[in-house]
Scaffold this motif. Sequence first.
Motif, PDB file in Angstrom:
ATOM      1  N   ARG A  48      -1.968  49.070  -8.626  1.00  0.00           N
ATOM      2  CA  ARG A  48      -1.651  50.181  -9.539  1.00  0.00           C
ATOM      3  C   ARG A  48      -0.728  51.163  -8.817  1.00  0.00           C
ATOM      4  O   ARG A  48      -1.122  51.757  -7.808  1.00  0.00           O
ATOM      5  CB  ARG A  48      -2.933  50.867 -10.020  1.00  0.00           C
ATOM      6  CG  ARG A  48      -3.663  50.073 -11.099  1.00  0.00           C
ATOM      7  CD  ARG A  48      -5.000  50.665 -11.442  1.00  0.00           C
ATOM      8  NE  ARG A  48      -5.900  50.597 -10.297  1.00  0.00           N
ATOM      9  CZ  ARG A  48      -6.639  49.531  -9.967  1.00  0.00           C
ATOM     10  NH1 ARG A  48      -6.627  48.458 -10.723  1.00  0.00           N
ATOM     11  NH2 ARG A  48      -7.387  49.549  -8.896  1.00  0.00           N
TER      12      ARG A  48
ATOM     13  N   ILE B  48       3.167  42.452 -12.950  1.00  0.00           N
ATOM     14  CA  ILE B  48       2.341  43.495 -13.577  1.00  0.00           C
ATOM     15  C   ILE B  48       3.249  44.316 -14.497  1.00  0.00           C
ATOM     16  O   ILE B  48       4.443  44.422 -14.240  1.00  0.00           O
ATOM     17  CB  ILE B  48       1.643  44.416 -12.537  1.00  0.00           C
ATOM     18  CG1 ILE B  48       2.639  44.938 -11.502  1.00  0.00           C
ATOM     19  CG2 ILE B  48       0.477  43.695 -11.889  1.00  0.00           C
ATOM     20  CD1 ILE B  48       2.023  45.946 -10.534  1.00  0.00           C
TER      21      ILE B  48
ATOM     22  N   LEU C  76       4.825  50.505 -17.226  1.00  0.00           N
ATOM     23  CA  LEU C  76       4.478  51.417 -18.314  1.00  0.00           C
ATOM     24  C   LEU C  76       5.403  52.622 -18.231  1.00  0.00           C
ATOM     25  O   LEU C  76       5.166  53.543 -17.446  1.00  0.00           O
ATOM     26  CB  LEU C  76       3.017  51.872 -18.233  1.00  0.00           C
ATOM     27  CG  LEU C  76       1.942  50.792 -18.020  1.00  0.00           C
ATOM     28  CD1 LEU C  76       0.564  51.408 -18.179  1.00  0.00           C
ATOM     29  CD2 LEU C  76       2.111  49.637 -18.981  1.00  0.00           C
TER      30      LEU C  76
ATOM     31  N   ARG D 241      -2.452  52.632 -23.752  1.00  0.00           N
ATOM     32  CA  ARG D 241      -1.710  51.502 -23.174  1.00  0.00           C
ATOM     33  C   ARG D 241      -2.490  50.820 -22.048  1.00  0.00           C
ATOM     34  O   ARG D 241      -2.478  49.593 -21.948  1.00  0.00           O
ATOM     35  CB  ARG D 241      -0.343  52.001 -22.671  1.00  0.00           C
ATOM     36  CG  ARG D 241       0.572  50.920 -22.102  1.00  0.00           C
ATOM     37  CD  ARG D 241       0.994  49.915 -23.141  1.00  0.00           C
ATOM     38  NE  ARG D 241       1.778  48.824 -22.558  1.00  0.00           N
ATOM     39  CZ  ARG D 241       1.256  47.729 -22.011  1.00  0.00           C
ATOM     40  NH1 ARG D 241      -0.066  47.564 -21.952  1.00  0.00           N
ATOM     41  NH2 ARG D 241       2.041  46.795 -21.500  1.00  0.00           N
ATOM     42  N   ILE D 242      -3.176  51.620 -21.224  1.00  0.00           N
ATOM     43  CA  ILE D 242      -3.857  50.969 -20.086  1.00  0.00           C
ATOM     44  C   ILE D 242      -5.140  50.233 -20.510  1.00  0.00           C
ATOM     45  O   ILE D 242      -5.737  49.532 -19.713  1.00  0.00           O
ATOM     46  CB  ILE D 242      -4.126  51.913 -18.884  1.00  0.00           C
ATOM     47  CG1 ILE D 242      -5.080  53.032 -19.237  1.00  0.00           C
ATOM     48  CG2 ILE D 242      -2.839  52.456 -18.299  1.00  0.00           C
ATOM     49  CD1 ILE D 242      -5.469  53.865 -18.006  1.00  0.00           C
TER      50      ILE D 242
ATOM     51  N   ASP E 216      -3.090  43.235 -20.635  1.00  0.00           N
ATOM     52  CA  ASP E 216      -2.129  42.954 -19.555  1.00  0.00           C
ATOM     53  C   ASP E 216      -2.212  43.971 -18.424  1.00  0.00           C
ATOM     54  O   ASP E 216      -1.634  43.755 -17.356  1.00  0.00           O
ATOM     55  CB  ASP E 216      -0.687  42.864 -20.103  1.00  0.00           C
ATOM     56  CG  ASP E 216      -0.201  44.176 -20.696  1.00  0.00           C
ATOM     57  OD1 ASP E 216      -1.038  45.001 -21.111  1.00  0.00           O
ATOM     58  OD2 ASP E 216       1.027  44.380 -20.739  1.00  0.00           O
ATOM     59  N   CYS E 217      -2.929  45.070 -18.618  1.00  0.00           N
ATOM     60  CA  CYS E 217      -3.048  46.072 -17.561  1.00  0.00           C
ATOM     61  C   CYS E 217      -4.222  45.792 -16.626  1.00  0.00           C
ATOM     62  O   CYS E 217      -4.406  46.516 -15.637  1.00  0.00           O
ATOM     63  CB  CYS E 217      -3.189  47.470 -18.163  1.00  0.00           C
ATOM     64  SG  CYS E 217      -1.662  48.035 -18.927  1.00  0.00           S
ATOM     65  N   LYS E 218      -4.983  44.754 -16.942  1.00  0.00           N
ATOM     66  CA  LYS E 218      -6.163  44.447 -16.105  1.00  0.00           C
ATOM     67  C   LYS E 218      -5.774  44.150 -14.658  1.00  0.00           C
ATOM     68  O   LYS E 218      -6.468  44.517 -13.721  1.00  0.00           O
ATOM     69  CB  LYS E 218      -6.911  43.227 -16.684  1.00  0.00           C
ATOM     70  CG  LYS E 218      -7.725  43.560 -17.904  1.00  0.00           C
ATOM     71  CD  LYS E 218      -9.128  42.906 -17.834  1.00  0.00           C
ATOM     72  CE  LYS E 218     -10.116  43.598 -18.764  1.00  0.00           C
ATOM     73  NZ  LYS E 218      -9.712  43.503 -20.171  1.00  0.00           N
TER      74      LYS E 218
ATOM     75  N   PHE F 152      -0.667  47.911 -12.953  1.00  0.00           N
ATOM     76  CA  PHE F 152       0.489  48.390 -13.716  1.00  0.00           C
ATOM     77  C   PHE F 152       1.331  49.313 -12.846  1.00  0.00           C
ATOM     78  O   PHE F 152       0.883  49.793 -11.797  1.00  0.00           O
ATOM     79  CB  PHE F 152       0.043  49.136 -14.986  1.00  0.00           C
ATOM     80  CG  PHE F 152      -1.061  50.131 -14.764  1.00  0.00           C
ATOM     81  CD1 PHE F 152      -0.805  51.381 -14.224  1.00  0.00           C
ATOM     82  CD2 PHE F 152      -2.381  49.797 -15.091  1.00  0.00           C
ATOM     83  CE1 PHE F 152      -1.827  52.287 -14.024  1.00  0.00           C
ATOM     84  CE2 PHE F 152      -3.415  50.706 -14.881  1.00  0.00           C
ATOM     85  CZ  PHE F 152      -3.139  51.955 -14.345  1.00  0.00           C
TER      86      PHE F 152
END
Length: 193
Positions: free
Chosen positions: A2, A26, A29, A71-72, A76-78, A81
């Motif tokens: 992240r 990743i 965003l 969004r998080i 796909d953010c698992k 990001f």
Amino acid sequence: MRLIFLGPPGAGKGTQAARIVAKHGIPQLSTGDMLRAAVAAGTPVGVKAKAVMDAGGLVSDEIVIGIVADRIEEPDCKKGFILDGFPRTLAQAEALDAMLASKGLDLDTVLELKVDQSKLVDRIIKRAEEARAAGQPVRKDDDPEVFKTRLDAYNRDTAVVSPYYAARGQVIEIDGMQPVDDVTAVIERALAG
Ligand code: AMP
């Protein structure tokens, strides 16, 4: 992983974030991209944000924090990001902390692109010319006068975000005035750590 990208408008956050996406798989965003999509789609958020964005100001914390919080949650953010253009105020940084803490997550790294602000207006003029030459739409806020307002917003509201993370030892400073590929190489070395 992240990550957060910090740096003034035109520093290359979007370009570098896109390269990390390609390499590490990743999602990027970008609150600017999300807001532009909302404006284009004419959603209630887009309608509220449009005039502020066109003038080079900052959209309200409430709107932007809401967008990122939604969004998080996406699957796909698992894996992680890259935040590009968020947080832009201390309130956003604190809200992000709360979002991550509620999931038991933390940030890995904050990459700050350091640039000579006096060179940024020229960069932005070039970005607009390149977009025009490629037949792509030119961002309204890449007009030199609006750009100066964006830079003022950065210096007034966003510059304080870096010290917030630096106090926790999370900031890696990157010289963003080097050629794009060199900046990428430095970032990759920093991430390999
Ligand atoms: P950017 O693409 O990151 O340069 O963002 C374009 C514009 O979107 C900014 O000038 C702001 O008007 C708005 N914006 C993007 N991200 C944020 C944010 N985190 N907080 C407030 N406004 C934002």
